[in-house]
Design an enzyme around this catalytic site. Sequence first.
Site, PDB file in Angstrom:
ATOM      1  N   LYS A   1       0.831  -1.199   0.000  1.00  0.00           N
ATOM      2  CA  LYS A   1       0.000   0.000   0.000  1.00  0.00           C
ATOM      3  C   LYS A   1       0.865   1.248   0.000  1.00  0.00           C
ATOM      4  O   LYS A   1       0.603   2.214  -0.727  1.00  0.00           O
ATOM      5  CB  LYS A   1      -0.913   0.009   1.222  1.00  0.00           C
ATOM      6  CG  LYS A   1      -1.769   1.280   1.335  1.00  0.00           C
ATOM      7  CD  LYS A   1      -2.255   1.525   2.740  1.00  0.00           C
ATOM      8  CE  LYS A   1      -1.150   2.057   3.627  1.00  0.00           C
ATOM      9  NZ  LYS A   1      -1.620   2.485   4.960  1.00  0.00           N
TER      10      LYS A   1
ATOM     11  N   GLY B   1      -4.750   7.375   5.867  1.00  0.00           N
ATOM     12  CA  GLY B   1      -3.811   8.428   6.213  1.00  0.00           C
ATOM     13  C   GLY B   1      -3.046   8.949   5.018  1.00  0.00           C
ATOM     14  O   GLY B   1      -2.788  10.151   4.906  1.00  0.00           O
TER      15      GLY B   1
ATOM     16  N   ARG C   1      -8.292  12.299  13.224  1.00  0.00           N
ATOM     17  CA  ARG C   1      -6.872  12.065  12.973  1.00  0.00           C
ATOM     18  C   ARG C   1      -6.168  13.381  12.634  1.00  0.00           C
ATOM     19  O   ARG C   1      -6.701  14.220  11.898  1.00  0.00           O
ATOM     20  CB  ARG C   1      -6.691  11.048  11.840  1.00  0.00           C
ATOM     21  CG  ARG C   1      -7.344   9.712  12.162  1.00  0.00           C
ATOM     22  CD  ARG C   1      -7.083   8.677  11.108  1.00  0.00           C
ATOM     23  NE  ARG C   1      -5.670   8.287  11.070  1.00  0.00           N
ATOM     24  CZ  ARG C   1      -5.168   7.414  10.191  1.00  0.00           C
ATOM     25  NH1 ARG C   1      -5.958   6.858   9.294  1.00  0.00           N
ATOM     26  NH2 ARG C   1      -3.888   7.111  10.220  1.00  0.00           N
TER      27      ARG C   1
ATOM     28  N   SER D   1       2.938  11.916  13.147  1.00  0.00           N
ATOM     29  CA  SER D   1       2.911  11.123  11.921  1.00  0.00           C
ATOM     30  C   SER D   1       4.039  11.539  10.980  1.00  0.00           C
ATOM     31  O   SER D   1       4.149  12.718  10.620  1.00  0.00           O
ATOM     32  CB  SER D   1       1.575  11.279  11.185  1.00  0.00           C
ATOM     33  OG  SER D   1       1.596  10.568   9.960  1.00  0.00           O
TER      34      SER D   1
ATOM     35  N   SER E   1       8.321   6.181  12.567  1.00  0.00           N
ATOM     36  CA  SER E   1       8.205   5.561  11.235  1.00  0.00           C
ATOM     37  C   SER E   1       9.169   6.143  10.211  1.00  0.00           C
ATOM     38  O   SER E   1       8.790   6.403   9.056  1.00  0.00           O
ATOM     39  CB  SER E   1       6.751   5.676  10.717  1.00  0.00           C
ATOM     40  OG  SER E   1       5.844   5.148  11.640  1.00  0.00           O
TER      41      SER E   1
ATOM     42  N   GLU F   1       3.480   0.393  12.904  1.00  0.00           N
ATOM     43  CA  GLU F   1       2.354  -0.316  12.302  1.00  0.00           C
ATOM     44  C   GLU F   1       2.376  -1.812  12.595  1.00  0.00           C
ATOM     45  O   GLU F   1       1.361  -2.497  12.475  1.00  0.00           O
ATOM     46  CB  GLU F   1       2.350  -0.105  10.784  1.00  0.00           C
ATOM     47  CG  GLU F   1       3.533  -0.744  10.074  1.00  0.00           C
ATOM     48  CD  GLU F   1       3.754  -0.175   8.689  1.00  0.00           C
ATOM     49  OE1 GLU F   1       3.623  -0.928   7.724  1.00  0.00           O
ATOM     50  OE2 GLU F   1       4.047   1.032   8.569  1.00  0.00           O
TER      51      GLU F   1
ATOM     52  N   ARG G   1      -4.851   2.536  18.929  1.00  0.00           N
ATOM     53  CA  ARG G   1      -4.457   1.135  18.875  1.00  0.00           C
ATOM     54  C   ARG G   1      -3.978   0.603  20.223  1.00  0.00           C
ATOM     55  O   ARG G   1      -4.164  -0.584  20.518  1.00  0.00           O
ATOM     56  CB  ARG G   1      -3.375   0.938  17.798  1.00  0.00           C
ATOM     57  CG  ARG G   1      -3.944   0.973  16.393  1.00  0.00           C
ATOM     58  CD  ARG G   1      -2.885   0.832  15.327  1.00  0.00           C
ATOM     59  NE  ARG G   1      -3.498   0.599  14.028  1.00  0.00           N
ATOM     60  CZ  ARG G   1      -2.854   0.653  12.863  1.00  0.00           C
ATOM     61  NH1 ARG G   1      -1.561   0.932  12.836  1.00  0.00           N
ATOM     62  NH2 ARG G   1      -3.487   0.429  11.731  1.00  0.00           N
TER      63      ARG G   1
ATOM     64  N   ARG H   1      -5.430  -3.704  11.130  1.00  0.00           N
ATOM     65  CA  ARG H   1      -4.380  -4.402  11.866  1.00  0.00           C
ATOM     66  C   ARG H   1      -4.895  -4.978  13.189  1.00  0.00           C
ATOM     67  O   ARG H   1      -4.369  -5.974  13.676  1.00  0.00           O
ATOM     68  CB  ARG H   1      -3.179  -3.488  12.086  1.00  0.00           C
ATOM     69  CG  ARG H   1      -2.624  -2.973  10.757  1.00  0.00           C
ATOM     70  CD  ARG H   1      -1.141  -2.749  10.765  1.00  0.00           C
ATOM     71  NE  ARG H   1      -0.718  -2.080   9.541  1.00  0.00           N
ATOM     72  CZ  ARG H   1      -0.460  -2.688   8.391  1.00  0.00           C
ATOM     73  NH1 ARG H   1      -0.587  -4.001   8.311  1.00  0.00           N
ATOM     74  NH2 ARG H   1      -0.085  -2.003   7.319  1.00  0.00           N
TER      75      ARG H   1
ATOM     76  N   LYS I   1      -9.049  -2.727   3.713  1.00  0.00           N
ATOM     77  CA  LYS I   1      -8.344  -1.439   3.640  1.00  0.00           C
ATOM     78  C   LYS I   1      -6.991  -1.594   2.973  1.00  0.00           C
ATOM     79  O   LYS I   1      -6.577  -0.745   2.179  1.00  0.00           O
ATOM     80  CB  LYS I   1      -8.194  -0.876   5.051  1.00  0.00           C
ATOM     81  CG  LYS I   1      -7.388   0.402   5.162  1.00  0.00           C
ATOM     82  CD  LYS I   1      -7.321   0.848   6.615  1.00  0.00           C
ATOM     83  CE  LYS I   1      -6.363   2.000   6.813  1.00  0.00           C
ATOM     84  NZ  LYS I   1      -6.813   3.247   6.178  1.00  0.00           N
TER      85      LYS I   1
END
Length: 446
Positions: free
Chosen positions: A30, A107, A135, A181, A210, A329, A360, A401, A426
């Site tokens: 993705k 996102g 978000r 993010s 990330s 993730e 999460r 997830r 998704k």
Amino acid sequence: MTEFTQQAPYWSAPLARRPVDSTVTVPGSKSVTNRALVLAALASEPGWLRRPLRSRDTLLMAAALRTLGVEIEETVSSASGGAAGEAWRVVPAPLRGEARVDVGNAGTVMRFLPPVATLAEGAVHFDGDPRSHERPLHGVIDALRALGARIEDDGRGALPLTVHGTGSLTGGPVEVDASSSSQFVSALLLAGARFNEGVEVRHVGHTLPSLPHIRMTVEMLRAAGARVDAPEDGGEPRVWRVSPGALLGRDLTVEPDLSNAQPFLAAALVTGGRVTVPDWPTSTTQAGDALREIFTAMGGSCQWDERGLTFTGSGRVRGIDIDLGEVGELTPGIAAVAALADSESTLRGVAHLRLHETDRLAALVKEINGLGGDVTETEDGLRIRPRPLHGGDFHSYQDHRLATAGAVLGLVVEGVRVEDIATTGKTLPDFPDLWQRMLDGPDARD
């Protein structure tokens, strides 16, 4: 376009009656697909994406770009490889405004496309699922305003919002707090080559989660002909520069999504079995590549050969103490495995997961504990003390997830029912079918 049909509210997660032994072909990435779509749409010539992922997030991205005037032709090409030989031809065009973009809860769509929309002529309105309104988008919104864009969001720093495009953006230096993010940085870099002065993005927050995703953005920009200066190349720490210039159309074959390989590798680990993933790249910027090291530390082993990457469980699952800040993730799947381990685990560096598709961390605590587990939330992660688990309902919160984490638990805990397994569409279409074929034996393939 793929239709996502309503499935039963609860899916009975199949129990593994024996160690798994299968080959599972994982669909395309993705992260790569949606970055490639944006770069192709901004290029100066047509390009190809071969073996792209067709999932809710990528179809939303393609639909949004079409709304802005980009032509995306879906074809079947014998040269593209893959089970169906699918390829997308992307033909750039002047971006048009007076458009409405549905971001769903993706996102990448809600963050990557507002910078693109500044290059359109006219207003572009963005909205999405109810969760998308919660978000954070302030990093992208504030940065674009600092670069000269006009954006209406009623002060929310979130959706819905309207970008009033003028066909160009001056660009230049900008500060952004990307602590919540890394996509805030990637969003500005992806469109930066089309800004009149390029863009210089300086991260001013305390943490930057990330990082592999930013490295992926940098590598894909360079492959498209952009000049990029990045910290890992000896540049200034926390500063990325993209020079203005034309982007090239590419012929790109999309790698398998290594993060989506996680539940299948986890199945091998928790059942003491074996799973082979074909076409696992020997060099990649995907965060999911860290699974080889993480799951090996938790009790398995892996090897490459002509078939791909084979991961084998040892019959024992060990706890782990690990900072997952760069690969957050992966946390839900690792938490599920840790709940089945023989010793305590501590997962650190993932406070930002509270702002993902759902919170999460809170969701994992509630759902694993609902099956008899002992998980507590820390300031920046989770502490997991394994306990005997029992069956029950595992809620997904419309988070793909979370849903696959529930499926992993259901392999060894009888009676687990996962709510809304369709949410896996998704990023991982046909997950229930892939999962069952993995359990059926060595010939399970996509």
